[in-house]
Design a protein around this motif. Structure first.
Motif, mmCIF file in Angstrom:
data_model
loop_
_atom_site.group_PDB
_atom_site.id
_atom_site.type_symbol
_atom_site.label_atom_id
_atom_site.label_comp_id
_atom_site.label_asym_id
_atom_site.label_seq_id
_atom_site.Cartn_x
_atom_site.Cartn_y
_atom_site.Cartn_z
ATOM 1 N N GLU A 42 0.917 -1.236 -0.141
ATOM 2 C CA GLU A 42 0.054 -0.016 0.099
ATOM 3 C C GLU A 42 0.887 1.217 -0.040
ATOM 4 N N ARG A 43 2.070 1.118 0.730
ATOM 5 C CA ARG A 43 2.929 2.518 0.759
ATOM 6 C C ARG A 43 3.763 2.532 -0.509
ATOM 7 N N LEU A 44 3.822 1.445 -1.091
ATOM 8 C CA LEU A 44 4.906 1.415 -2.474
ATOM 9 C C LEU A 44 3.986 1.902 -3.711
ATOM 10 N N MET A 45 2.707 1.683 -3.862
ATOM 11 C CA MET A 45 1.833 2.002 -4.891
ATOM 12 C C MET A 45 2.216 3.307 -5.822
ATOM 13 N N SER A 46 2.322 4.446 -4.783
ATOM 14 C CA SER A 46 2.779 5.739 -5.641
ATOM 15 C C SER A 46 4.020 5.410 -6.686
ATOM 16 N N ALA A 47 4.918 4.571 -6.165
ATOM 17 C CA ALA A 47 6.097 4.720 -6.965
ATOM 18 C C ALA A 47 6.092 3.685 -8.223
ATOM 19 N N VAL A 48 5.003 3.053 -8.226
ATOM 20 C CA VAL A 48 4.917 2.027 -9.517
ATOM 21 C C VAL A 48 4.015 2.392 -10.563
ATOM 22 N N PRO A 49 4.676 2.402 -11.706
ATOM 23 C CA PRO A 49 3.659 2.866 -13.040
ATOM 24 C C PRO A 49 2.625 1.843 -13.385
ATOM 25 N N THR A 50 1.307 2.236 -12.642
ATOM 26 C CA THR A 50 0.407 1.221 -12.972
ATOM 27 C C THR A 50 -1.209 1.884 -12.789
ATOM 28 N N THR A 51 -1.904 1.209 -13.394
ATOM 29 C CA THR A 51 -3.332 1.719 -13.245
ATOM 30 C C THR A 51 -4.259 0.673 -12.482
ATOM 31 N N GLU A 52 -3.633 -0.402 -12.224
ATOM 32 C CA GLU A 52 -4.166 -1.546 -11.410
ATOM 33 C C GLU A 52 -4.456 -1.298 -9.951
ATOM 34 N N PRO A 53 -5.483 -1.640 -9.292
ATOM 35 C CA PRO A 53 -5.467 -1.379 -7.934
ATOM 36 C C PRO A 53 -4.493 -2.648 -7.225
ATOM 37 N N LEU A 54 -4.214 -2.459 -6.079
ATOM 38 C CA LEU A 54 -3.297 -3.226 -5.282
ATOM 39 C C LEU A 54 -3.951 -4.706 -5.299
ATOM 40 N N ALA A 55 -3.372 -5.738 -5.605
ATOM 41 C CA ALA A 55 -3.872 -7.176 -5.613
ATOM 42 C C ALA A 55 -3.248 -7.700 -4.263
ATOM 43 N N ASN A 76 -7.044 -15.265 4.793
ATOM 44 C CA ASN A 76 -7.284 -13.861 4.108
ATOM 45 C C ASN A 76 -7.673 -14.331 2.705
ATOM 46 N N GLN A 77 -8.313 -13.277 1.951
ATOM 47 C CA GLN A 77 -8.635 -13.454 0.712
ATOM 48 C C GLN A 77 -7.528 -13.057 -0.360
ATOM 49 N N THR A 78 -7.584 -13.911 -1.321
ATOM 50 C CA THR A 78 -6.545 -13.681 -2.568
ATOM 51 C C THR A 78 -7.435 -13.088 -3.524
ATOM 52 N N SER A 79 -6.697 -11.930 -4.066
ATOM 53 C CA SER A 79 -7.460 -10.967 -5.255
ATOM 54 C C SER A 79 -6.505 -10.610 -6.046
ATOM 55 N N LEU A 80 -6.582 -11.398 -7.143
ATOM 56 C CA LEU A 80 -5.628 -11.126 -8.341
ATOM 57 C C LEU A 80 -6.292 -10.799 -9.511
ATOM 58 N N PRO A 81 -5.862 -9.783 -10.591
ATOM 59 C CA PRO A 81 -6.421 -9.766 -11.706
ATOM 60 C C PRO A 81 -5.826 -10.910 -12.858
ATOM 61 N N ALA A 82 -6.330 -10.850 -14.041
ATOM 62 C CA ALA A 82 -5.644 -11.753 -14.899
ATOM 63 C C ALA A 82 -3.940 -11.271 -14.954
ATOM 64 N N ILE A 83 -3.066 -12.261 -14.663
ATOM 65 C CA ILE A 83 -1.887 -11.981 -14.767
ATOM 66 C C ILE A 83 -1.117 -12.658 -15.754
ATOM 67 N N GLU A 84 -1.659 -13.224 -16.845
ATOM 68 C CA GLU A 84 -0.882 -13.938 -17.941
ATOM 69 C C GLU A 84 -0.269 -12.944 -18.716
ATOM 70 N N ASP A 85 1.029 -13.000 -18.928
ATOM 71 C CA ASP A 85 2.143 -12.152 -19.646
ATOM 72 C C ASP A 85 2.001 -10.733 -18.873
ATOM 73 N N ARG A 86 1.872 -10.562 -17.821
ATOM 74 C CA ARG A 86 1.858 -9.258 -17.170
ATOM 75 C C ARG A 86 2.839 -9.236 -16.112
ATOM 76 N N HIS A 87 3.493 -8.223 -15.831
ATOM 77 C CA HIS A 87 4.898 -7.873 -14.887
ATOM 78 C C HIS A 87 4.038 -7.659 -13.507
ATOM 79 N N VAL A 88 4.555 -8.699 -12.547
ATOM 80 C CA VAL A 88 4.114 -8.698 -11.092
ATOM 81 C C VAL A 88 5.137 -8.375 -10.374
ATOM 82 N N ILE A 89 4.796 -7.296 -9.208
ATOM 83 C CA ILE A 89 5.558 -6.921 -8.388
ATOM 84 C C ILE A 89 5.312 -7.478 -7.048
#
Length: 165
Positions: A42-55, A76-89
């Motif tokens: 949550e604290r790092l989101m502003s440093a990442v070039p993304t339009t995706e919400p935190l997963a 806890n809940q896992t909440s991931l968008p489609a990750i195929e061929d995407r860069h994951v941090i």
């Protein structure tokens, strides 16, 4: 031992922004491992070039010690968008043995094959049991065998070194 949490987070943000620029990573998916990793992410989101919400990722059922007697995890809940061929941090608070990260990668690959996984860790304790290392590290620590790092939060984050004996 006194830890400077804000300094470590600021270091991570700077490293992460530079890393994404160098690797030309855009619209990455930031994934925090429950619970501390989510707080750090949550604290790092502003440093990442993304339009995706935190997963978020709960690795409870992927742990290699899940069947040990007495383990009664809070799931806890896992909440991931489609990750195929995407860069994951992938973000976590502490890297110790590497087993949590291995479990997290196993779960991520159950959702698809990402283009890459970048590992961002707040504190690396250097006690790896698996060949896993972080790309982004807030701070490398050298603790006694009976010490652990404890991150508390989420509204106000604080960190302390605790004795386990």
């Amino acid at each position: 031992m006194k830890l400077d949490l804000e300094h470590s987070l600021a270091s991570m943000k700077a490293q992460l922004a530079a890393y994404c620029e160098k690797k030309q990573i855009e619209d990455a998916i930031v994934v925090g491992i429950h619970t501390g990793g989510v707080w750090v992410a949550e604290r790092l989101m502003s440093a990442v070039p993304t339009t995706e919400p935190l997963a978020t990722l709960d690795i409870t059922f992927y742990r290699d010690d899940f069947t040990k007697a007495g383990l009664n995890p809070k799931v806890n809940q896992t909440s991931l968008p489609a990750i195929e061929d995407r860069h994951v941090i992938l973000v976590d608070d502490v890297l110790m043995s590497g087993r949590t990260i291995r479990a997290a990668m196993n779960e991520i690959f159950d959702f698809g094959r990402p283009a890459s996984i970048t590992l961002a860790i707040l504190y690396d304790l250097g006690q790896h049991e698996l060949p896993i290392s972080a790309d982004i590290v807030g701070e490398h620590l050298s603790l006694n065998p009976d010490q652990r790092v404890k991150l508390s939060g989420p509204k106000t984050l604080s960190v302390s070194v605790i004795d386990t004996h």
